[in-house]
Design an enzyme around this catalytic site. Sequence first.
Site, PDB file in Angstrom:
ATOM      1  N   TYR A  65       0.834  -1.204   0.000  1.00 25.27           N
ATOM      2  CA  TYR A  65       0.000   0.000   0.000  1.00 25.27           C
ATOM      3  C   TYR A  65       0.871   1.257   0.000  1.00 25.27           C
ATOM      4  O   TYR A  65       0.735   2.117  -0.873  1.00 25.27           O
ATOM      5  CB  TYR A  65      -0.898  -0.029   1.234  1.00 25.27           C
ATOM      6  CG  TYR A  65      -1.920   1.084   1.307  1.00 25.27           C
ATOM      7  CD1 TYR A  65      -3.004   1.129   0.440  1.00 25.27           C
ATOM      8  CD2 TYR A  65      -1.810   2.084   2.279  1.00 25.27           C
ATOM      9  CE1 TYR A  65      -3.961   2.137   0.523  1.00 25.27           C
ATOM     10  CE2 TYR A  65      -2.756   3.094   2.373  1.00 25.27           C
ATOM     11  CZ  TYR A  65      -3.826   3.120   1.495  1.00 25.27           C
ATOM     12  OH  TYR A  65      -4.762   4.126   1.586  1.00 25.27           O
ATOM     13  N   PRO A  94       2.687   2.484  12.307  1.00 24.75           N
ATOM     14  CA  PRO A  94       3.266   3.809  12.604  1.00 24.75           C
ATOM     15  C   PRO A  94       2.918   4.266  14.026  1.00 24.75           C
ATOM     16  O   PRO A  94       1.789   4.071  14.482  1.00 24.75           O
ATOM     17  CB  PRO A  94       2.612   4.715  11.560  1.00 24.75           C
ATOM     18  CG  PRO A  94       2.167   3.815  10.472  1.00 24.75           C
ATOM     19  CD  PRO A  94       1.807   2.520  11.135  1.00 24.75           C
TER      20      PRO A  94
HETATM   21  P1  NAD Z   1     -12.755   1.840   0.179  1.00 23.90           P
HETATM   22  O1  NAD Z   1     -12.082   0.517   0.257  1.00 23.90           O
HETATM   23  O2  NAD Z   1     -14.056   2.015   0.871  1.00 23.90           O
HETATM   24  O3  NAD Z   1     -12.972   2.257  -1.336  1.00 23.90           O
HETATM   25  C1  NAD Z   1     -12.117   1.854  -2.369  1.00 23.90           C
HETATM   26  C2  NAD Z   1     -12.979   1.547  -3.586  1.00 23.90           C
HETATM   27  O4  NAD Z   1     -12.129   1.165  -4.651  1.00 23.90           O
HETATM   28  C3  NAD Z   1     -13.923   0.372  -3.347  1.00 23.90           C
HETATM   29  O5  NAD Z   1     -15.197   0.706  -3.843  1.00 23.90           O
HETATM   30  C4  NAD Z   1     -13.306  -0.762  -4.118  1.00 23.90           C
HETATM   31  O6  NAD Z   1     -14.241  -1.708  -4.536  1.00 23.90           O
HETATM   32  C5  NAD Z   1     -12.652  -0.014  -5.253  1.00 23.90           C
HETATM   33  N1  NAD Z   1     -11.522  -0.722  -5.853  1.00 23.90           N
HETATM   34  C6  NAD Z   1     -10.476  -1.308  -5.214  1.00 23.90           C
HETATM   35  N2  NAD Z   1      -9.641  -1.844  -6.117  1.00 23.90           N
HETATM   36  C7  NAD Z   1     -10.161  -1.587  -7.337  1.00 23.90           C
HETATM   37  C8  NAD Z   1      -9.762  -1.889  -8.662  1.00 23.90           C
HETATM   38  N3  NAD Z   1      -8.646  -2.570  -8.909  1.00 23.90           N
HETATM   39  N4  NAD Z   1     -10.547  -1.485  -9.688  1.00 23.90           N
HETATM   40  C9  NAD Z   1     -11.683  -0.791  -9.452  1.00 23.90           C
HETATM   41  N5  NAD Z   1     -12.109  -0.481  -8.218  1.00 23.90           N
HETATM   42  C10 NAD Z   1     -11.353  -0.878  -7.179  1.00 23.90           C
HETATM   43  O7  NAD Z   1     -11.701   2.905   0.662  1.00 23.90           O
HETATM   44  P2  NAD Z   1     -11.882   4.444   0.987  1.00 23.90           P
HETATM   45  O8  NAD Z   1     -11.675   4.622   2.419  1.00 23.90           O
HETATM   46  O9  NAD Z   1     -13.116   4.951   0.361  1.00 23.90           O
HETATM   47  O10 NAD Z   1     -10.614   5.039   0.239  1.00 23.90           O
HETATM   48  C11 NAD Z   1     -10.708   5.671  -0.998  1.00 23.90           C
HETATM   49  C12 NAD Z   1      -9.326   6.150  -1.414  1.00 23.90           C
HETATM   50  O11 NAD Z   1      -8.811   7.054  -0.442  1.00 23.90           O
HETATM   51  C13 NAD Z   1      -8.299   5.040  -1.561  1.00 23.90           C
HETATM   52  O12 NAD Z   1      -7.488   5.311  -2.678  1.00 23.90           O
HETATM   53  C14 NAD Z   1      -7.484   5.145  -0.307  1.00 23.90           C
HETATM   54  O13 NAD Z   1      -6.168   4.685  -0.494  1.00 23.90           O
HETATM   55  C15 NAD Z   1      -7.542   6.624  -0.024  1.00 23.90           C
HETATM   56  N6  NAD Z   1      -7.348   6.894   1.405  1.00 23.90           N
HETATM   57  C16 NAD Z   1      -8.357   6.654   2.286  1.00 23.90           C
HETATM   58  C17 NAD Z   1      -8.134   6.877   3.651  1.00 23.90           C
HETATM   59  C18 NAD Z   1      -9.213   6.635   4.658  1.00 23.90           C
HETATM   60  O14 NAD Z   1      -8.962   6.797   5.846  1.00 23.90           O
HETATM   61  N7  NAD Z   1     -10.411   6.266   4.274  1.00 23.90           N
HETATM   62  C19 NAD Z   1      -6.895   7.323   4.083  1.00 23.90           C
HETATM   63  C20 NAD Z   1      -5.898   7.533   3.157  1.00 23.90           C
HETATM   64  C21 NAD Z   1      -6.139   7.336   1.818  1.00 23.90           C
HETATM   65  N1  UDP Z   2      -6.037  -0.407  15.971  1.00 27.43           N
HETATM   66  C1  UDP Z   2      -6.479  -0.760  17.227  1.00 27.43           C
HETATM   67  N2  UDP Z   2      -7.552  -1.591  17.337  1.00 27.43           N
HETATM   68  C2  UDP Z   2      -8.235  -2.040  16.256  1.00 27.43           C
HETATM   69  C3  UDP Z   2      -7.800  -1.654  14.967  1.00 27.43           C
HETATM   70  C4  UDP Z   2      -6.693  -0.833  14.877  1.00 27.43           C
HETATM   71  O1  UDP Z   2      -5.905  -0.365  18.245  1.00 27.43           O
HETATM   72  O2  UDP Z   2      -9.228  -2.761  16.436  1.00 27.43           O
HETATM   73  C5  UDP Z   2      -4.892   0.525  15.854  1.00 27.43           C
HETATM   74  C6  UDP Z   2      -3.836   0.127  14.845  1.00 27.43           C
HETATM   75  O3  UDP Z   2      -2.869  -0.686  15.462  1.00 27.43           O
HETATM   76  C7  UDP Z   2      -3.276   1.454  14.448  1.00 27.43           C
HETATM   77  C8  UDP Z   2      -4.429   2.412  14.604  1.00 27.43           C
HETATM   78  O4  UDP Z   2      -5.405   1.739  15.372  1.00 27.43           O
HETATM   79  O5  UDP Z   2      -2.281   1.856  15.348  1.00 27.43           O
HETATM   80  C9  UDP Z   2      -5.074   2.808  13.284  1.00 27.43           C
HETATM   81  O6  UDP Z   2      -5.332   1.648  12.561  1.00 27.43           O
HETATM   82  P1  UDP Z   2      -6.193   1.668  11.221  1.00 27.43           P
HETATM   83  O7  UDP Z   2      -6.159   0.282  10.674  1.00 27.43           O
HETATM   84  O8  UDP Z   2      -7.516   2.257  11.468  1.00 27.43           O
HETATM   85  O9  UDP Z   2      -5.448   2.685  10.251  1.00 27.43           O
HETATM   86  P2  UDP Z   2      -3.931   2.898   9.828  1.00 27.43           P
HETATM   87  O10 UDP Z   2      -3.061   1.957  10.576  1.00 27.43           O
HETATM   88  O11 UDP Z   2      -3.920   2.626   8.386  1.00 27.43           O
HETATM   89  O12 UDP Z   2      -3.667   4.297  10.184  1.00 27.43           O
END
Ligand code: NAD
Ligand code: UDP
Length: 441
Positions: free
Chosen positions: A261, A388
Amino acid sequence: MGSELIYRGSENQPSSDSYSPKPVKPWASVTRTIHYLLREQRLLFVFVGIAIATLIFTVFPTSPAPYVAPHSRFTTLIPDSITYFPIETQQKFSSAHRLGFGSANPTSKIPLGLKRKGLRIVVTGGAGFVGSHLVDRLIARGDSVIVVDNFFTGRKQNVMHHFGNPNFELIRHDVVEPLLLEVDQIYHLACPASPVHYKFNPVKTIKTNVVGTLNMLGLAKRVGARFLLTSTSEVYGDPLQHPQKETYWGNVNPIGVRSCYDEGKRTAETLTMDYHRGAGVEVRIARIFNTYGPRMCIDDGRVVSNFVAQALRKEPLTVYGDGKQTRSFQYVSDLVEGLMRLMEGEHIGPFNLGNPGEFTMLELAEVVQETIDPNAKIEFRPNTEDDPHKRKPDISRAKELLGWEPMVSLRKGLPLMVSDFRQRIFGDHKEGSNTNNASSS
Ligand code: NAD
Ligand code: UDP
Ligand code: UDP
């Protein structure tokens, strides 16, 4: 008789054969005009008209007519209704959008009838959590939206309230395969975001981030569309700088379990900048920090969804490690506002989009207890690899250049998510119901 009349008339004619015109009065036409204006208070009405017009154009400044960007190869492929707007126009339009969404900007009203025409926009990953909220906003402002999604983590229920709307299309498609469309803008979100999902098939995650992003950039290049990448705070890895600024290059393990990722998104950023520099594609990069809200997958393993679902189900809240690691949690409507401002604005980025409010996981558990169940227990579990320790965005750049900052605090946003989760877990409401109220609050 007739001949007599003619005869008498000719008697009055001057005897000379030569024609002599009336003497020229040089000011006659001017004085006639002045007299005309002065009669019946016409001049007064002219001044009143000018005053009203001045007032209208001062209070409601108009935007210039949309034009088709000369560099856009898309111009020959699209119907009249799809136009591309120059930056200044877009800024005025985006100000108008902000007004439409309740944010105050009194200088940017556009009179009815001069409103922008809708754009045609692709949202990859539009059936997912963030994507579906973005789609709601784009449809609400009058754009035509094409969602491209393979439904790996997304759900039709998230967008089915748009089914039947002629401005909405849903394509089941995997972005690792080429795709031919004609569009103005591409919001590229397709990629699983939760660690549980992106670690499930890490090679597929890399393909999605690299090949998928390459294809969408190829599409943007072919049609002259503007391209926005949703990157992530994970590009900072386990950061040695705190809070993280966009200038920080990160501390990422290239061979760890999160690398598919983290490194995938870093490569996606690289590709995005190379298409910008090499092919002149207009690009935008957002680095999104942890986001929560309605429509998150209930069992996606992310900490907010886990804690909320656990508290509702009367299960213990699972805190990984010692619970002292920190994250900053952003409500989804704030993120969507930031993404749209970034797309419409003139700056490439990257921009951190996140809420600087920083919480340890134990503090988050407390907020969840306060919101849902004060008696919820906490259960410690071993932490995951490469987790992290700290994460908090420095959002000065977004504040200054996009005029954006989050509006919804964790304590305000969490209850909005809880009611959506409660409805979906206990089934006291149809799943996939429209959560617009929450998303635009
Ligand atoms: P999500 O998993 O809910 O949405 C991702 C969508 O992409 C899903 O609908 C999934 O079916 C689709 N998808 C995955 N792989 C695909 C592929 N190969 N072809 C077509 N569709 C595909 O995630 P989200 O939280 O809505 O995140 C959306 C974007 O924002 C992502 O790119 C993610 O990396 C980025 N992002 C989200 C967060 C967060 O906290 N939600 C944080 C950082 C970055
Ligand atoms: N985490 C936790 N309990 C859970 C799921 C996640 O304590 O049930 C912690 C995880 O170890 C991380 C933080 O919450 O330190 C955020 O995790 P998340 O998967 O939501 O996002 P990301 O690690 O991608 O920031
Ligand atoms: N691509 C796509 N849709 C398009 C244009 C391109 O999916 O409308 C894909 C194309 O199949 C290629 C990628 O985008 O795999 C990169 O395209 P580009 O034209 O930049 O490179 P090339 O095709 O020359 O490798």
